[in-house]
Design a protein around this motif. Structure first.
Motif, PDB file in Angstrom:
ATOM      1  N   GLN A 272       4.048  -2.211  56.280  1.00 40.12           N
ATOM      2  CA  GLN A 272       4.252  -2.567  54.882  1.00 40.12           C
ATOM      3  C   GLN A 272       5.340  -3.626  54.762  1.00 40.12           C
ATOM      4  O   GLN A 272       6.282  -3.649  55.546  1.00 40.12           O
ATOM      5  CB  GLN A 272       4.681  -1.338  54.070  1.00 40.12           C
ATOM      6  N   SER A 273       5.203  -4.487  53.758  1.00 41.01           N
ATOM      7  CA  SER A 273       6.282  -5.413  53.429  1.00 41.01           C
ATOM      8  C   SER A 273       7.283  -4.672  52.552  1.00 41.01           C
ATOM      9  O   SER A 273       6.894  -4.012  51.584  1.00 41.01           O
ATOM     10  CB  SER A 273       5.743  -6.631  52.676  1.00 41.01           C
ATOM     11  N   LEU A 274       8.554  -4.780  52.870  1.00 40.00           N
ATOM     12  CA  LEU A 274       9.578  -4.014  52.171  1.00 40.00           C
ATOM     13  C   LEU A 274      10.396  -4.858  51.203  1.00 40.00           C
ATOM     14  O   LEU A 274      10.974  -4.325  50.254  1.00 40.00           O
ATOM     15  CB  LEU A 274      10.513  -3.353  53.194  1.00 40.00           C
ATOM     16  N   PHE A 275      10.475  -6.161  51.457  1.00 36.60           N
ATOM     17  CA  PHE A 275      11.272  -7.036  50.609  1.00 36.60           C
ATOM     18  C   PHE A 275      10.458  -8.255  50.171  1.00 36.60           C
ATOM     19  O   PHE A 275       9.613  -8.753  50.913  1.00 36.60           O
ATOM     20  CB  PHE A 275      12.517  -7.534  51.347  1.00 36.60           C
ATOM     21  N   VAL A 276      10.748  -8.716  48.946  1.00 43.45           N
ATOM     22  CA  VAL A 276      10.275 -10.017  48.474  1.00 43.45           C
ATOM     23  C   VAL A 276      11.464 -10.954  48.570  1.00 43.45           C
ATOM     24  O   VAL A 276      12.501 -10.730  47.937  1.00 43.45           O
ATOM     25  CB  VAL A 276       9.770  -9.942  47.021  1.00 43.45           C
ATOM     26  N   ARG A 277      11.349 -11.979  49.368  1.00 42.83           N
ATOM     27  CA  ARG A 277      12.465 -12.902  49.604  1.00 42.83           C
ATOM     28  C   ARG A 277      12.410 -14.056  48.610  1.00 42.83           C
ATOM     29  O   ARG A 277      11.431 -14.809  48.583  1.00 42.83           O
ATOM     30  CB  ARG A 277      12.418 -13.402  51.047  1.00 42.83           C
ATOM     31  N   GLU A 278      13.472 -14.157  47.804  1.00 41.19           N
ATOM     32  CA  GLU A 278      13.579 -15.227  46.816  1.00 41.19           C
ATOM     33  C   GLU A 278      14.674 -16.191  47.232  1.00 41.19           C
ATOM     34  O   GLU A 278      15.306 -16.018  48.267  1.00 41.19           O
ATOM     35  CB  GLU A 278      13.853 -14.619  45.434  1.00 41.19           C
ATOM     36  N   THR A 279      14.928 -17.213  46.420  1.00 48.01           N
ATOM     37  CA  THR A 279      15.842 -18.281  46.817  1.00 48.01           C
ATOM     38  C   THR A 279      17.242 -17.769  47.115  1.00 48.01           C
ATOM     39  O   THR A 279      17.834 -18.071  48.147  1.00 48.01           O
ATOM     40  CB  THR A 279      15.920 -19.352  45.708  1.00 48.01           C
ATOM     41  N   ARG A 280      17.808 -16.975  46.200  1.00 51.86           N
ATOM     42  CA  ARG A 280      19.197 -16.536  46.350  1.00 51.86           C
ATOM     43  C   ARG A 280      19.352 -15.043  46.606  1.00 51.86           C
ATOM     44  O   ARG A 280      20.474 -14.575  46.807  1.00 51.86           O
ATOM     45  CB  ARG A 280      19.990 -16.919  45.104  1.00 51.86           C
ATOM     46  N   LYS A 281      18.268 -14.310  46.573  1.00 54.18           N
ATOM     47  CA  LYS A 281      18.385 -12.872  46.769  1.00 54.18           C
ATOM     48  C   LYS A 281      17.066 -12.322  47.277  1.00 54.18           C
ATOM     49  O   LYS A 281      16.055 -13.032  47.359  1.00 54.18           O
ATOM     50  CB  LYS A 281      18.769 -12.183  45.456  1.00 54.18           C
ATOM     51  N   VAL A 282      17.104 -11.067  47.642  1.00 55.75           N
ATOM     52  CA  VAL A 282      15.884 -10.361  48.006  1.00 55.75           C
ATOM     53  C   VAL A 282      15.744  -9.155  47.089  1.00 55.75           C
ATOM     54  O   VAL A 282      16.737  -8.610  46.620  1.00 55.75           O
ATOM     55  CB  VAL A 282      15.896  -9.906  49.486  1.00 55.75           C
ATOM     56  N   ARG A 283      14.518  -8.768  46.825  1.00 58.28           N
ATOM     57  CA  ARG A 283      14.275  -7.569  46.031  1.00 58.28           C
ATOM     58  C   ARG A 283      13.212  -6.718  46.706  1.00 58.28           C
ATOM     59  O   ARG A 283      12.411  -7.211  47.512  1.00 58.28           O
ATOM     60  CB  ARG A 283      13.860  -7.927  44.601  1.00 58.28           C
ATOM     61  N   LEU A 284      13.224  -5.452  46.385  1.00 57.50           N
ATOM     62  CA  LEU A 284      12.328  -4.510  47.027  1.00 57.50           C
ATOM     63  C   LEU A 284      10.906  -4.634  46.494  1.00 57.50           C
ATOM     64  O   LEU A 284      10.676  -4.863  45.302  1.00 57.50           O
ATOM     65  CB  LEU A 284      12.816  -3.078  46.798  1.00 57.50           C
TER      66      LEU A 284
END
Length: 298
Positions: free
Chosen positions: A60-72
């Motif tokens: 499973q993918s656990l994080f969504v990686r964004e420009t300045r942060k990551v979210r679950l």
């Protein structure tokens, strides 16, 4: 007659590594690989590899990686709940066998704004690992807490640095965060002149910082509401009677930060120090460790 079919032999599920779980929880709580790396004393690249292996293990993918942060991801949110419980259970199990039994009473004092932030979590965790220790909590102004520890009435105290009457530089700095202007979302108090402000009583570090900043900026104001604790200030803001200086971490809807969209002057930082009574004993030192850890995670 011999059987021609065979029953599949069940294979064991993979085990979750405690070290990897700790990394995962740190990233989830900080929203950043970089900040989490500072907490667990590893490089962001090492953390990225750990998470990649964890995602491969769980499929499973656990994080969504964004420009300045990551979210679950939704799957990551589920794992976070399990991860926190597993880490707590592991800590309790190890403490049961390796931590020497500690007994006694710890007298712990703090201002209310600090207590509402970290106290419930600290007391719950400490009670699990040190069930034979009684913690007596006293809430009051910083200067009162310092005076009581000097009279040997308290063993540990948290104080807001900069409060009137405090000995400068005393204790260990355990937390620092921006002190900002806050008010009700969509409220009109911030538009009034003179500016209505809600402040704590005389001697509070936040009060002194706010009044000094307003005076230097030549902003007319009136003290519309005075309270012994931050709960009173919060009530005044929610009622849109006033705005107030508030630590950034305490701002929750329907309140919002005001100084990013107005001309209100900057306030600096709110700093919290931990003072220990000399010779307070192992129970007090154990609780002090939990207090320091709680602010590191905050």
């Amino acid at each position: 007659m011999a059987l021609t079919t065979s029953t599949p032999i069940p294979t064991s599920l993979p085990l979750l590594d405690t070290d990897v779980l700790r990394t995962f929880v740190a990233i989830a709580e900080h929203g950043s690989f970089t900040r989490a790396a500072e907490q667990v004393y590893r490089t962001p690249a090492a953390l990225s590899m750990q998470i990649k292996r964890l995602e491969e293990t769980l499929g499973q993918s656990l994080f969504v990686r964004e420009t300045r942060k990551v979210r679950l991801t939704p799957e990551g949110e589920v794992l976070l709940s399990f991860g926190r419980r597993l880490l707590k259970l592991n800590e309790e199990a190890v403490a049961q066998f390796l931590t020497p039994p500690v007994e006694g009473t710890v007298r712990f004092g703090m201002p209310d704004d600090i207590g509402t932030r970290i106290l419930p979590g600290i007391l719950a965790q400490f009670a699990r690992t040190h069930p034979a220790v009684q913690v007596d909590v006293v809430v009051g102004r910083s200067v009162e807490m310092q005076a009581r520890i000097d009279r040997d009435e308290l063993d540990l105290v948290l104080v807001s640095e900069g409060s009137d009457g405090l000995e400068p530089g005393r204790g260990d700095l355990v937390h620092s965060e921006p002190l900002v202007w806050a008010g009700r979302e969509g409220g009109i108090a911030v538009q009034r002149s003179p500016l209505p402000v809600a402040l704590a009583s005389h001697g509070c570090a936040w009060r002194a910082m706010a009044l000094t900043a307003l005076d230097r900026a030549n902003i007319p104001y009136r003290i519309a509401y005075t309270s012994e604790n931050c709960t009173g200030q919060e009530a005044a803001m929610i009622a849109d009677l006033a705005i107030a200086p508030f630590p950034l971490s305490l701002i929750r809807p329907p309140l919002r930060r005001l100084d990013q969209t107005t001309d209100l002057p900057p306030l600096g930082h709110s700093r919290i120090a931990l003072i220990r009574r000399e010779g307070a004993g192992p129970a007090s030192e154990a609780l002090a460790g939990y207090v320091v850890d709680a602010f590191r995670r905050d």
